[in-house]
Design a protein around this motif. Sequence first.
Motif, PDB file in Angstrom:
ATOM      1  N   GLU A  19       0.814  -1.214   0.000  1.00 31.72           N
ATOM      2  CA  GLU A  19       0.000   0.000   0.000  1.00 31.72           C
ATOM      3  C   GLU A  19       0.846   1.262   0.000  1.00 31.72           C
ATOM      4  O   GLU A  19       0.389   2.330  -0.398  1.00 31.72           O
ATOM      5  CB  GLU A  19      -0.931   0.025   1.230  1.00 31.72           C
ATOM      6  CG  GLU A  19      -1.888  -1.134   1.312  1.00 31.72           C
ATOM      7  CD  GLU A  19      -1.279  -2.391   1.941  1.00 31.72           C
ATOM      8  OE1 GLU A  19      -0.156  -2.346   2.493  1.00 31.72           O
ATOM      9  OE2 GLU A  19      -1.934  -3.440   1.855  1.00 31.72           O
ATOM     10  N   ASP A  20       2.093   1.160   0.477  1.00 31.75           N
ATOM     11  CA  ASP A  20       2.984   2.314   0.586  1.00 31.75           C
ATOM     12  C   ASP A  20       3.978   2.400  -0.571  1.00 31.75           C
ATOM     13  O   ASP A  20       4.804   3.306  -0.590  1.00 31.75           O
ATOM     14  CB  ASP A  20       3.756   2.251   1.910  1.00 31.75           C
ATOM     15  CG  ASP A  20       2.836   2.265   3.115  1.00 31.75           C
ATOM     16  OD1 ASP A  20       1.748   2.881   3.030  1.00 31.75           O
ATOM     17  OD2 ASP A  20       3.192   1.659   4.137  1.00 31.75           O
ATOM     18  N   ALA A  44      -2.928  -6.791  -2.685  1.00 32.90           N
ATOM     19  CA  ALA A  44      -2.690  -5.406  -2.259  1.00 32.90           C
ATOM     20  C   ALA A  44      -2.187  -4.542  -3.412  1.00 32.90           C
ATOM     21  O   ALA A  44      -2.627  -3.400  -3.571  1.00 32.90           O
ATOM     22  CB  ALA A  44      -1.692  -5.381  -1.103  1.00 32.90           C
ATOM     23  N   LYS A  47      -4.954  -3.894  -5.873  1.00 36.07           N
ATOM     24  CA  LYS A  47      -5.928  -2.962  -5.295  1.00 36.07           C
ATOM     25  C   LYS A  47      -5.438  -1.522  -5.473  1.00 36.07           C
ATOM     26  O   LYS A  47      -6.213  -0.639  -5.827  1.00 36.07           O
ATOM     27  CB  LYS A  47      -6.142  -3.280  -3.817  1.00 36.07           C
ATOM     28  CG  LYS A  47      -7.221  -2.453  -3.166  1.00 36.07           C
ATOM     29  CD  LYS A  47      -7.454  -2.890  -1.735  1.00 36.07           C
ATOM     30  CE  LYS A  47      -8.546  -2.044  -1.096  1.00 36.07           C
ATOM     31  NZ  LYS A  47      -8.798  -2.445   0.286  1.00 36.07           N
ATOM     32  N   LYS A  48      -4.148  -1.313  -5.239  1.00 35.11           N
ATOM     33  CA  LYS A  48      -3.591   0.037  -5.376  1.00 35.11           C
ATOM     34  C   LYS A  48      -3.385   0.411  -6.844  1.00 35.11           C
ATOM     35  O   LYS A  48      -3.584   1.556  -7.233  1.00 35.11           O
ATOM     36  CB  LYS A  48      -2.265   0.150  -4.624  1.00 35.11           C
ATOM     37  CG  LYS A  48      -1.681   1.551  -4.719  1.00 35.11           C
ATOM     38  CD  LYS A  48      -0.519   1.782  -3.810  1.00 35.11           C
ATOM     39  CE  LYS A  48      -0.064   3.240  -3.966  1.00 35.11           C
ATOM     40  NZ  LYS A  48       1.067   3.547  -3.126  1.00 35.11           N
ATOM     41  N   PHE A  49      -2.967  -0.542  -7.656  1.00 35.74           N
ATOM     42  CA  PHE A  49      -2.695  -0.315  -9.074  1.00 35.74           C
ATOM     43  C   PHE A  49      -3.574  -1.263  -9.892  1.00 35.74           C
ATOM     44  O   PHE A  49      -3.144  -2.359 -10.255  1.00 35.74           O
ATOM     45  CB  PHE A  49      -1.219  -0.574  -9.399  1.00 35.74           C
ATOM     46  CG  PHE A  49      -0.257   0.302  -8.649  1.00 35.74           C
ATOM     47  CD1 PHE A  49       0.013   1.592  -9.087  1.00 35.74           C
ATOM     48  CD2 PHE A  49       0.370  -0.154  -7.502  1.00 35.74           C
ATOM     49  CE1 PHE A  49       0.902   2.406  -8.399  1.00 35.74           C
ATOM     50  CE2 PHE A  49       1.259   0.647  -6.803  1.00 35.74           C
ATOM     51  CZ  PHE A  49       1.524   1.933  -7.245  1.00 35.74           C
TER      52      PHE A  49
END
Length: 115
Positions: A19-20, A44, A47-49
């Motif tokens: 996420e970071d 994860a 989800k972010k990309f």
Amino acid sequence: MAFEWLTSAFSSSAAKRPEDMSFEEARPAFFKAIKKEELETLTAITKKFPDALGWENENGTALYVALAAKQLGSFKHLVGLGADMNANPPGNDWGLMQRAANNGQKDFAQYMLEQ
């Protein structure tokens, strides 16, 4: 404190949470996660990309990487996340089914037939 520099050196080199991560960090981490079957990391990052399922490396798209790495768990997980088993990267004449059959990866071929 005498060892303060050592503590900070270890904490700065610790693996980032997906996420970071920046795009530049996430891309290689995504393909590494496929090869190591790190399913939570795959989730994860996608989800972010959301376009991660279409990213390519020298082996092709995410599904081609999973097939080349012989990671059926990653393959199934990527399909569950929305990866298209029928998508062929440009310049790739072989589909996933052909490649699995040619490589003797019956478990991958069977999974694709069942979908």
